[in-house]
Design a protein around this motif. Structure first.
Motif, short mmCIF file in Angstrom:
data_model
loop_
_atom_site.label_atom_id
_atom_site.label_comp_id
_atom_site.label_asym_id
_atom_site.label_seq_id
_atom_site.Cartn_x
_atom_site.Cartn_y
_atom_site.Cartn_z
N HIS A 88 1.24 8.17 -6.04
CA HIS A 88 0.48 9.46 -5.83
C HIS A 88 0.62 10.32 -5.33
N SER A 89 0.91 10.11 -4.38
CA SER A 89 1.60 11.15 -3.28
C SER A 89 2.69 10.70 -1.80
N PRO A 90 3.81 10.92 -2.21
CA PRO A 90 4.72 10.71 -1.02
C PRO A 90 4.47 10.99 0.15
N ARG A 91 3.53 11.63 0.75
CA ARG A 91 3.63 12.77 1.69
C ARG A 91 2.24 11.75 1.49
N ASP A 92 1.84 11.42 1.37
CA ASP A 92 0.38 10.61 1.87
C ASP A 92 0.78 8.87 2.08
N ALA A 93 1.81 8.70 1.63
CA ALA A 93 2.63 7.72 1.62
C ALA A 93 3.20 7.22 3.89
N ASP A 94 3.56 8.32 3.52
CA ASP A 94 4.14 8.90 4.67
C ASP A 94 2.63 8.79 6.20
N ALA A 95 2.38 9.40 5.48
CA ALA A 95 1.28 9.74 7.00
C ALA A 95 -0.17 8.51 7.04
N TYR A 96 0.27 7.72 5.91
CA TYR A 96 -1.08 6.34 5.52
C TYR A 96 -0.08 6.26 7.20
N ASP A 97 0.58 5.42 7.52
CA ASP A 97 1.91 4.89 7.92
C ASP A 97 1.20 5.47 9.50
N GLU A 98 1.18 6.95 9.77
CA GLU A 98 0.51 6.83 11.08
C GLU A 98 -0.62 7.30 10.83
N PHE A 99 -1.00 7.18 10.36
CA PHE A 99 -3.03 7.25 10.06
C PHE A 99 -2.84 6.33 10.68
N GLY A 100 -2.76 4.65 10.64
CA GLY A 100 -3.32 3.65 10.72
C GLY A 100 -2.68 3.12 12.04
N HIS A 101 -1.34 3.67 12.95
CA HIS A 101 -0.90 3.76 13.46
C HIS A 101 -1.70 4.38 14.88
N THR A 116 0.74 -0.95 -0.15
CA THR A 116 -0.27 0.21 -0.05
C THR A 116 0.64 1.31 -0.06
N ARG A 117 1.37 1.28 0.82
CA ARG A 117 2.50 2.36 0.62
C ARG A 117 3.84 2.36 -0.28
N ARG A 118 3.85 1.95 -1.18
CA ARG A 118 4.83 1.98 -2.47
C ARG A 118 3.71 2.01 -3.38
N GLU A 119 2.00 2.14 -3.54
CA GLU A 119 1.08 2.10 -4.24
C GLU A 119 0.82 3.90 -4.01
N LEU A 120 0.69 4.36 -2.88
CA LEU A 120 0.30 5.50 -1.72
C LEU A 120 1.11 6.43 -2.41
N TYR A 121 2.33 5.71 -2.46
CA TYR A 121 3.77 6.93 -2.71
C TYR A 121 4.01 6.91 -3.70
#
Lengths: 528, 527
Positions: free
Chosen positions: A114-127, A107-112
């Motif tokens: 679209h948006s590198p920022r979102d890829a990082d935020a996704y982890d934090e969000f999930g946490h 998922t991270r790779r896929e989000l990256y």
């Protein structure tokens, strides 16, 4: 005719009614479940509507089935097998797409992309979501306190709630308050910039509601997804082998193994009472069956306004139940397909077809779909949550062929001019037209189509106004206010008459929680 | 440079002036610095056309705190609050619906539209009154520290709970239930008449980027009725809301407060985590022991203090405060009174608020436009004709009409608030009103349109949001302006917030200023 005396009768063989019966039987009661239709399950049913093709007629995924229920009733031994939904695929009109996988790295790779920022935020969000899901779980299994009562047990309940809130700590408490009060779109806008991501995630917040992604009160449903992930050994978010009907059947089996009698084709006309006490039921056929405990697993409108004479209930309760909002907003389209759909943006067969597919390209798209419904029309460009059960469980269709389950919003129960046959078909056509824009081969692959409108769901499954949650999950209809204070503890003003359906806490979804909590209430009242 | 002030208050709006007055009365030396050349902030009455004065922004009172009225003796300083009757007139196709201060008179008026609704009106007023009593109790105190309330907070919460319970079980539940509801759900529960529902809903929706179907909008209605006025109630100020600021300034000066206008603050300087001084445009440095900012939280922290001096997590929360301005003002200089169809006898009916909100769907559709970044073609209007209460606001025989227009959002999808956009909005408003008063267009001598952008530029209110942060459920009470910082203090020692961006929120109430002053005094007193 069975002359056995029953200790309890459960009206409605939906999953909550079945859970309720199973728990009562487990405690030694002799229980009878009465189901109007010829099969149990309510809105969680699998039916072979088109020969060879098994449709998840209404509900289609299992999201919140309580692990304690799975364990207490030993459901895996009764045939329950939940297969994971590994992805959510959002095709986009631009020709691009967005996929989220159960695998976090993918998922991270896929989000990256679209948006590198979102890829990082996704982890934090999930946490954060995991933390909050943990925090909220106890509330799902909690009996709501009576806010108006000074009785020691109720005050103890309030204190427990207070202690629980304190235990969260400031950060989690504040995050939870935000989640409960904000709109899904606004909440997600604080985290992510990818429109399709915001939209697909917001979409889970609007399912079963008469709200849009920008409506306050839709953000907390974001937790559901993460709640499922943390439920221990059993993956609680997925697709049941055999469809959602298999879930109901497993619970029914568990109930029968504990001595519950289930009668289908036995519609109940009303509850029999004497002197303010329940004493049994009378079927539409006229047959009377006695029991000191009668439990309604139907929605609150039917529980209070149809199964009993409203004149026998306090005027205030009747007023509250009449005001209880239960507006259906969704429809269902089930298809038998000769081949799999091929999405223009990601052609061919691939893992993305084995999970959920979401038509939710932007928040504005969803919001406009909602706008249509507000003024009495079905969405011209609807939101869809789609699964292909046969790809996950090949037993659902003949070899090489497939079934497709399409959950659609919005289709308001109160349609301008009413739901006629013609309007049902027009709705179905709109769904196929919209989906065909993303997967052009779809139309040619349709062997059979079943369209359910809210009016159909009301008529077929006894869901008042076609609302899939037995009542809207708005903040003023939750917890101690569901369905109406002070009748949120599974009792009713009639001694021996109880509620255990989704119209009580924690209401909605295939969780079984209301069924179980209702049973606990009954057993407590019986001194067991 | 003079001796250090005990406190500097940034902004001479009504909250800043209130805070200053209370601090000075407690013996502190206080300086108020105001960027404009006039005091008042959003409570200001200005000449917009030769001989014609209008409330440039807020044109009516909110539920003003009684303690502030009495403590500062504002009546003796010239504040004259007028409660017109009928308080509100709702224009619709057919007869306009007046709402009176007395619920039984209103019920009579409603009977003409719907006998059912007339019968239900008293019960509705009672439920609203119960709920607003709760809201009033909450707003008159500072928010508790949740989830770990101190003893005092706990006692207050318990008292609140008991007070609620004393209403009786049913009333208690009904009141609690209202708090998270949408106006649409609330009003549909009680009434069938579109014009009645629209009129009540309008009061609650003012200043929000929400339609009546939004959860939490019922709370906003209660917020505006917190002093117990019947739904529809309106409080005006004779001479315009500028008199509020003048009266507060009078009380403040009497207590020794120094007020400087044309003194825009460029920076609040933080040294070693403490606010030490303000720097005005032009370079003048004024030190103080403490600083209170009545500017909105975003402006205060991101502009005046600067994010470098703050924790990044805090900055992020401040950036997320939803400000979205939703309103514009249209001011009309009139050669004669508008003649509204169905409002015959004299001008008594026109002294209160005149609203165009014919139904809940009308309001929802107006919101829909704004939701997507457009200006509503059929907006919600609330108009006041202040010359009927104080003829000196215009030349003899002439009148002023102040129209609050919703939904005209700050954030537009295409283009911005340029002259053409403003004029188009002015045209929309005049032609909408003309549907009910055909003589209006011919009576307009001059027209001024202030968009949310103008509000931002003139007053420094971020995104033109008149409440310094939307009154949304997640931005209220212990969450306002950001969670953890709801008691007027900030992460910067000696820096306080005292504007509408704090609890209990916006409207002309003086409560944020009142609470902030008390917080400052509490901190100043060694325990």
């Amino acid at each position: 005719m069975n002359r056995t005396a029953f200790d309890a009768i459960v009206i409605g063989g939906g999953h909550n009614g079945l859970v309720n019966a199973a728990y009562l039987a487990r405690a030694g009661l002799k229980v009878l479940v009465l189901e109007r239709r010829r099969l149990v399950g309510g809105a969680a049913v699998t039916e072979e509507v088109f020969p060879g093709f098994k449709y998840c007629v209404c509900s289609y995924v299992v999201s919140l089935l309580r692990p304690e229920i799975i364990r207490d009733l030993d459901l895996p031994a009764c045939g329950l097998e939940i297969l994971p939904l590994e992805s959510t695929f959002t095709p986009l009109p631009s020709g691009d797409y967005l996929v989220r996988w159960a695998d976090h790295d993918l998922t991270r790779r896929e989000l990256y992309r679209h948006s590198p920022r979102d890829a990082d935020a996704y982890d934090e969000f999930g946490h954060l979501m995991h933390q909050l899901a943990f925090a909220v779980k106890p509330v799902l299994g909690m009996m709501p306190p009576d806010l108006t009562s000074f009785a020691p047990s109720d005050l103890a309940g309030l204190l427990r709630l207070g202690r629980y809130v304190r235990g969260l700590g400031a950060d989690r408490f504040h995050a939870l308050v935000k989640l409960m009060t904000m709109s899904a779109a606004e909440y997600l806008e604080e985290w992510f910039e990818t429109e399709a991501l915001r939209a697909t995630m917001s979409a889970s917040g609007i399912i079963g509601t008469f709200l849009g992604p920008r409506s306050p009160g839709t953000a907390y449903v974001l937790l559901h997804h993460y709640m499922g992930e943390i439920d221990g050994v059993f993956r609680a978010w997925g697709f049941a082998r055999g469809g959602t009907g298999a879930v109901s059947n497993a619970i029914a089996t568990a109930a029968e193994r504990r001595g519950v009698t289930i009668r289908t084709g036995a519609p109940v006309a009303r509850v029999l009472t004497r002197g303010g006490r329940a004493r049994g039921v009378v079927l539409e056929s006229g047959e009377e069956i006695a029991a000191k405990v009668v439990v309604s697993a139907l929605d609150p409108k039917r529980t209070f306004l149809e199964l009993v004479d409203p004149a026998s209930l306090p005027g205030e309760l009747i007023e509250d139940i009449r005001r209880f909002r239960i507006r259906g907003s969704s429809g269902k389209v089930n298809l038998a397909l000769s081949e799999l759909p091929s999405f223009t943006c990601l052609p061919g067969i691939g893992p993305h077809l084995r999970g959920a597919m979401s038509i939710s390209p932007s928040v504005e798209y969803l919001e406009r779909a909602y706008d249509d419904a507000k003024y009495g029309a079905f969405s011209r460009r609807p939101y869809m949550d789609i699964v292909i059960p046969s790809l996950i469980d090949p037993g659902m269709a003949p070899p090489g062929k497939h079934v497709m389950s399409i959950f659609v919003q919005y289709a308001p129960y109160q349609l301008n001019g009413g739901w006629t046959d013609a309007r049902r078909e027009a709705f179905g056509d709109t769904v196929i037209d919209t989906l065909s824009q993303y997967a052009p081969n779809l139309r040619g692959a349709i062997l059979h189509r079943q369209v359910l409108t809210p009016a159909d769901m009301e008529r077929e499954m006894g869901l008042t106004e076609g609302n899939i949650f037995h009542g809207e999950l708005s903040l003023h209809q939750l917890f101690s206010l569901r369905p109406a204070a002070p009748w949120a503890q599974y009792r009713t003003p009639i001694a021996g008459y109880y509620q255990c359906g989704s119209g009580t806490h924690p209401g909605g979804g295939i969780s079984g929680a209301p069924g179980r909590l209702g049973a606990l209430r009954i057993l407590k009242d019986l001194g067991r | 440079m003079s001796a250090r002030y005990d406190a500097i208050v940034v902004g001479a709006g009504h909250n800043g002036l209130t805070a200053a007055a209370y601090l000075a009365r407690a013996g502190l030396s206080v300086l108020v610095v105001e960027q404009r050349d006039v005091i008042g902030g959003a409570t200001v009455t200005e000449e917009f056309h030769p001989g014609f004065r209008v409330d440039a922004f807020a044109h009516r009172m909110g539920p003003f705190d009684r303690r502030v009225l009495e403590d500062l003796r504002l009546a003796t300083h010239g504040l004259d609050i007028v409660r017109p009757d009928p308080a509100r007139v709702a224009l619709a196709d057919g007869r306009p619906l007046p709402l009176f201060r007395d619920p039984s008179r209103t019920a009579e008026a409603i009977r003409a539209v719907s006998p059912n609704d007339a019968a239900r009106w008293p019960g509705f007023c009672r439920t609203i009154a119960d709920a607003t009593r709760l809201v009033d109790a909450v707003r008159r105190s500072q928010p508790p520290e949740l989830p770990n309330p101190g003893l005092r907070d706990l006692l207050r919460l318990a008292a609140l709970g008991l007070g609620l319970r004393r209403l009786g079980r049913r009333a208690m539940v009904q009141a609690l239930r209202v708090l998270p509801m949408s106006l649409a759900d609330l009003l549909d529960d009680w009434f069938e008449s579109d014009v009645l529902k629209g009129a009540i809903a309008g009061t609650g929706l003012m200043g929000l980027m929400q339609g009546p179907r939004g959860a939490g909008t019922a709370y906003a209605l209660l917020h505006h009725l917190a002093t117990g006025e019947a739904p529809g109630g309106v409080a005006l100020v004779r001479g315009g809301t500028g008199r509020v600021a003048e009266a507060l300034a009078g009380a403040a000066r009497a207590a020794g407060v120094e007020i400087r206008t044309s003194a825009p603050v460029e920076r609040i300087v933080v040294r070693s985590d403490a606010a030490v001084e303000v720097v005005l445009a032009g370079g003048e440095v004024i030190p103080a022991r403490r600083i209170l900012s009545s500017a909105d939280p975003r402006r205060t922290f991101l502009q005046l203090v600067g994010p470098e001096a703050l924790d990044p997590a805090f900055v992020r929360q401040v950036r997320h405060i939803r400000m979205r301005g939703a309103c514009a003002k249209v001011h009309l200089a009139l050669g004669e009174l508008p003649r509204f169809a169905g409002l015959g006898g004299g001008d008594a009916d026109l002294r209160g608020a005149i609203v165009v909100a014919p139904s809940l769907d009308y309001l929802e559709r107006a919101f829909d436009d704004a939701k997507y970044g457009g200006v509503s073609e059929r907006p919600f209007l609330e108009a006041v004709i202040p010359t009927l209460t104080d003829p000196s606001l215009a030349p003899p025989g002439r009148h002023v009409m102040s129209v609050l227009v919703q939904y005209a959002p700050y954030q537009l999808k295409a283009g911005g608030w340029d002259g053409a956009r403003r004029e188009a909005l002015g045209d929309t408003v005049v032609s909408l009103l003309a549907q009910f008063a055909p003589n209006l267009p011919g009576a307009v001598l001059h027209r001024q349109v202030l968009s949310a952008l103008d509000v931002e530029q003139r007053l420094g209110l971020t995104e033109g949001n008149i409440f310094q942060g939307e009154l949304a459920l997640d931005q209220l009470f212990f969450m306002r302006p950001v969670p953890g910082w709801a008691r007027y203090r900030t992460p910067v020692r000696g820096l306080y917030l005292c504007g509408a961006g704090t609890h209990p929120g916006g409207g002309v109430t003086a409560l944020p200023g009142y609470h902030a002053a008390r917080a400052v005094l509490r901190d100043a007193t060694p325990s």
